[in-house]
Design a protein around this motif. Structure first.
Motif, PDB file in Angstrom:
ATOM      1  N   ASP A  38     -37.500  -8.206 -44.414  1.00 11.24           N
ATOM      2  CA  ASP A  38     -37.677  -7.562 -45.730  1.00 11.24           C
ATOM      3  C   ASP A  38     -36.463  -6.676 -45.986  1.00 11.24           C
ATOM      4  N   ILE A  39     -35.526  -7.212 -46.741  1.00 14.36           N
ATOM      5  CA  ILE A  39     -34.221  -6.550 -46.903  1.00 14.36           C
ATOM      6  C   ILE A  39     -34.323  -5.221 -47.663  1.00 14.36           C
ATOM      7  N   GLN A  86     -31.545   4.315 -45.654  1.00 16.15           N
ATOM      8  CA  GLN A  86     -31.237   5.498 -46.480  1.00 16.15           C
ATOM      9  C   GLN A  86     -31.979   6.732 -45.977  1.00 16.15           C
ATOM     10  N   ALA A  87     -33.269   6.548 -45.627  1.00 14.31           N
ATOM     11  CA  ALA A  87     -34.070   7.679 -45.153  1.00 14.31           C
ATOM     12  C   ALA A  87     -33.559   8.197 -43.812  1.00 14.31           C
ATOM     13  N   LEU A  88     -33.259   7.285 -42.890  1.00 12.55           N
ATOM     14  CA  LEU A  88     -32.776   7.691 -41.565  1.00 12.55           C
ATOM     15  C   LEU A  88     -31.434   8.405 -41.645  1.00 12.55           C
ATOM     16  N   VAL A 113     -28.750  -1.179 -41.631  1.00 16.17           N
ATOM     17  CA  VAL A 113     -27.840  -1.713 -42.639  1.00 16.17           C
ATOM     18  C   VAL A 113     -27.042  -2.892 -42.074  1.00 16.17           C
ATOM     19  N   GLN A 114     -26.841  -2.902 -40.755  1.00 13.58           N
ATOM     20  CA  GLN A 114     -26.181  -4.040 -40.105  1.00 13.58           C
ATOM     21  C   GLN A 114     -27.035  -5.305 -40.252  1.00 13.58           C
ATOM     22  N   PHE A 162     -24.253  -3.133 -49.127  1.00 11.83           N
ATOM     23  CA  PHE A 162     -24.526  -3.126 -47.696  1.00 11.83           C
ATOM     24  C   PHE A 162     -23.239  -2.960 -46.899  1.00 11.83           C
ATOM     25  N   LEU A 163     -22.179  -3.693 -47.314  1.00 14.55           N
ATOM     26  CA  LEU A 163     -20.910  -3.632 -46.589  1.00 14.55           C
ATOM     27  C   LEU A 163     -20.278  -2.241 -46.664  1.00 14.55           C
ATOM     28  N   GLU A 164     -20.367  -1.632 -47.849  1.00  7.79           N
ATOM     29  CA  GLU A 164     -19.807  -0.290 -48.024  1.00  7.79           C
ATOM     30  C   GLU A 164     -20.572   0.735 -47.184  1.00  7.79           C
ATOM     31  N   THR A 165     -21.917   0.634 -47.178  1.00  7.66           N
ATOM     32  CA  THR A 165     -22.746   1.552 -46.382  1.00  7.66           C
ATOM     33  C   THR A 165     -22.466   1.365 -44.897  1.00  7.66           C
ATOM     34  N   LEU A 166     -22.309   0.106 -44.471  1.00  3.93           N
ATOM     35  CA  LEU A 166     -22.011  -0.191 -43.063  1.00  3.93           C
ATOM     36  C   LEU A 166     -20.693   0.452 -42.637  1.00  3.93           C
TER      37      LEU A 166
END
Length: 720
Positions: free
Chosen positions: A75-76, A84-86, A99-100, A112-116
């Protein structure tokens, strides 16, 4: 059941779209209770997780997202929400894993790539900081604890440690690397610079951290959500008694400074009594059993005597407040009786016929109780010989005895029975001390004592204690001290207290009200800049500059645009209503000078046409009529000008409700006829001799009305 669950889910979606997060959470929660399908439950948990993220409740957001992931590991949306919460909870490594996984499922998703990338950089930075901080902390402690190290290096290390303690990573390293015992060693070194550095470091470590902060461990009041540190929260119950005993030890220790004692008392005041009546009050009972006598000891300290505890001006008052809080927190009569018994036992132990210092210590303790839990203090005053001891101390040759006894008498006189005893046995002594003493501290306290005794009957005229006119004299002296800027703040506070007692007396109120109204009116005149100002000719300014003379400069905020803004703020705050009430005050209170001040303010307020409607709406138009008819000549002129400004743009029926047009016009007309150098009055006299009967009646009526209200016009009529 499933239909109802779907209905609640749809309601939650609608509330979420509308931004109503609380209602959305409620709807999703109802849906979860009814739903039996695992897949649907996972969707609802995922949706509720989004709501918690919006509400910044990151713990619940991560929990709900995890429940959705337990059903569907791919469940993406749930994975990214948990990420985000963690991240917000500081658990960067766990957020990175989530996020990985998202990036693996959708490798082309830019978010996702930017957050990673960002989380990876943050983790590396944190690791680098952590490893470098460990060595820095140890190095700083080595320098600080090395007595042979140069003073400059030790000071630099202390400052660096303080800065480091204010950062989360630095504070954590200090805490984990045995930093607290080392800081305690620094405090015990006895060197002022080391003590100050260690206390500031501890302050930085404790600020906003539940695990390290003694204050939060006492109260358990810190409800903020922390990251990894949350698992380290100490069990407050284990150390609570140790902390309380340490604070109580500080309260009675000579080694503690006055400010340190104040802080210890404040901590006890804030944290020991219950916040809610249904809570446990064992902390209060423990404090009374182990520390009540120490708090009473603080109340009894007399700075003028040798071998006293270091204290500030406020220490005894803070101790009295703590006593009040403790006494009010007790649940039943046996507990209150125990409080009184401990206090009584302590005071009795201090009375000693051979040692006057002990006696005044006991009297001072009673003063502290009278300022705190009054019922306990009043019970102590009622003990045999206590009131007699107070009166006897007033007759002592030592000034310190007089000072303590007079303060005790002031506090004891709150009850009518006590006041009557003092009036019978001690007033002559107080008057004698007031006349003879040269010590200002004793003089002002004696005056306050007389003020309190003079007002002990309250507003009951039959219970008047002093002769007619005595209270006004006392009030006059209090006001003189209050307005003397050369006196210290504490003395002027005593003068305020004296006035507080005396204003129960109607004669004092009557005299006092005039001053208050005039002072308020003067304040408003100053705020509106409606005082008289001399116009300075530009030529004279240039001449003064040329001759190098002083040229007065106007403050930038006294310029027209600032004054207009200030007036608009005052109007918005309802100043017109306040002015209207002042105009309606008793005629004996509202002097002509005060009326002039009010007229000036009204004129300043009515300068802008747009503001006149507000003045009318708040009753200002009607209030101007008496100001235009009575007062100083200048005041009446100012009021007439304001009245004319309002009348020129307003409907008379709205601006002056209930008034005849004649009442409004009369002040304006009178002002025109009062002016010297015009023939208006002469014209009216001539019109009275015309053949037209109606014209004669009108002119005669106008003369009658004008002369009835202005004596000056009567005299002027004889000259015409």
């Amino acid at each position: 059941m499933m239909a109802e669950a779907n209905q609640f889910k749809d309601e939650g979606n609608a509330h979420f779209q509308a931004g109503e997060m609380d209602k959305a959470i409620e709807s999703y929660s109802n849906a979860i209770k009814l739903c039996k399908d695992k897949k649907l439950s996972a969707i609802i948990y995922r949706n509720r997780s989004a709501c918690y993220l919006k509400k910044e409740n990151y713990t619940n957001a991560a929990c709900d997202a995890s429940k959705a992931i337990d059903v569907d590991a791919a469940d993406i949306k749930a994975l990214f929400r948990r990420c985000q919460a963690l991240e917000k909870l500081g658990k960067l490594d766990m957020a990175f894993k989530d996020v990985q996984r998202c990036a693996t499922l959708e490798p082309k998703n830019k978010t996702f790539l930017e957050t990673l990338r960002r989380l990876g950089a943050e983790i590396q930075s944190k690791l680098k900081t952590t490893f470098s901080t460990d060595s820095r902390v140890q190095n700083m402690f080595d320098i600080l604890l090395d007595e042979e190290m140069e003073k400059d290096k030790r000071e630099k290390a202390a400052n660096n440690l303080i800065v480091l303690a204010r950062e989360d990573a630095g504070a954590e390293r200090i805490f984990e690397n045995n930093g607290v015992p080392l800081l305690i060693n620094m405090i015990e070194s006895g060197k002022p610079e080391m003590i100050l550095a260690s206390i500031r470091t501890l302050s930085g470590m404790c600020t906003g951290h539940k695990a390290r902060c003694i204050n939060d461990s006492l109260t358990c009041s810190d409800k903020r959500i922390y990251g990894k540190e949350e698992a380290m929260v100490l069990d407050a119950s284990k150390d609570l008694k140790t902390i309380l005993l340490s604070l109580l030890e500080m309260v009675g220790s000579k080694k503690v400074s006055g400010h340190g004692r104040d802080q210890a008392l404040n901590l006890l005041t804030k944290n020991v009594p219950r916040k809610e009546k249904n809570e446990d009050h064992s902390k209060t009972l423990f404090t009374i059993d182990h520390g009540l006598k120490k708090i009473l000891k603080v109340c009894g300290q007399i700075p003028d005597l040798p071998d006293q505890l270091p204290m500030t001006e406020n220490t005894q008052l803070i101790a009295s407040v703590l006593l009040t809080k403790l006494y009010d927190d007790l649940k039943c009569d046996p507990e209150r009786d125990n409080f009184r018994d401990v206090s009584d036992e302590y005071i009795k132990s201090k009375f000693d016929p051979k040692d006057m210092d002990k006696n005044i210590h006991a009297i001072n303790v009673i003063s502290g109780l009278l300022q705190g839990p009054f019922d306990v203090g009043n019970a102590m005053v009622g003990r045999q010989g206590v009131m007699e001891m107070m009166v006897a101390l007033c007759a002592s040759d030592r000034e310190v005895d007089q000072l303590v006894a007079i303060e005790a008498l002031i506090h004891a006189a709150s009850k009518m029975s006590r006041a009557s005893f003092i009036i019978t046995n001690g007033v002559s002594l107080l008057k004698d001390i007031y006349k003879k003493t040269k010590n200002e501290k004793i003089k002002i306290r004696t005056l306050v004592g007389l003020c309190k005794l003079g007002s002990s009957g309250g507003d009951d005229y039959s219970m008047r204690q002093f002769a007619e006119g005595s209270t006004e004299k006392l009030a006059k002296q209090c006001r003189k001290w209050l307005c003397n800027p050369q006196l210290d703040t504490r003395t002027r506070k005593w003068a305020i207290e004296g006035l507080a007692y005396l204003t129960n007396d109607a004669d004092v109120k009557d005299d006092f009200d005039k001053t208050i109204l005039y002072a308020v009116a003067c304040t408003l005149v100053n705020c509106t800049n409606s005082y008289d100002k001399k116009d300075i000719l530009p030529e004279l300014v240039q001449l003064a500059k040329f001759s190098k003379q002083h040229v007065p400069e106007q403050h930038p905020k006294d310029k027209k645009d600032f004054i207009e803004k200030r007036i608009k703020r005052m109007l918005k705050a309802g100043v017109t209503s306040a002015l209207t009430v002042m105009v309606k005050a008793d005629s004996s209170i509202l002097t002509d000078q005060t009326k002039e001040m009010l007229s000036r303010v009204f004129l300043a307020l009515s300068e802008d046409v747009k503001d006149r409607g507000i003045i009318v709406a708040q009753g200002g138009g009607k209030a101007l009529i008496p100001l235009a008819l009575e007062g100083t000549n200048l005041g009446k002129v100012k009021a007439c000008h304001a009245l004319a400004k309002i009348a020129s743009v307003s409907n008379p029926e709205m601006a002056f409700p209930g008034e005849r047009v004649y009442e409004v016009v009369r002040p304006l007309v009178q002002e025109r006829y009062m002016q010297d150098g015009n023939d208006k009055l002469k014209l009216l006299v001539l019109l009275c001799g015309e053949d037209d009967d109606l014209l004669q009646i009108a002119a005669a009526g106008a003369l009658a009305m004008l002369t009835a209200s202005q004596k000056k016009l009567c005299r002027k009529l004889t000259v015409v």
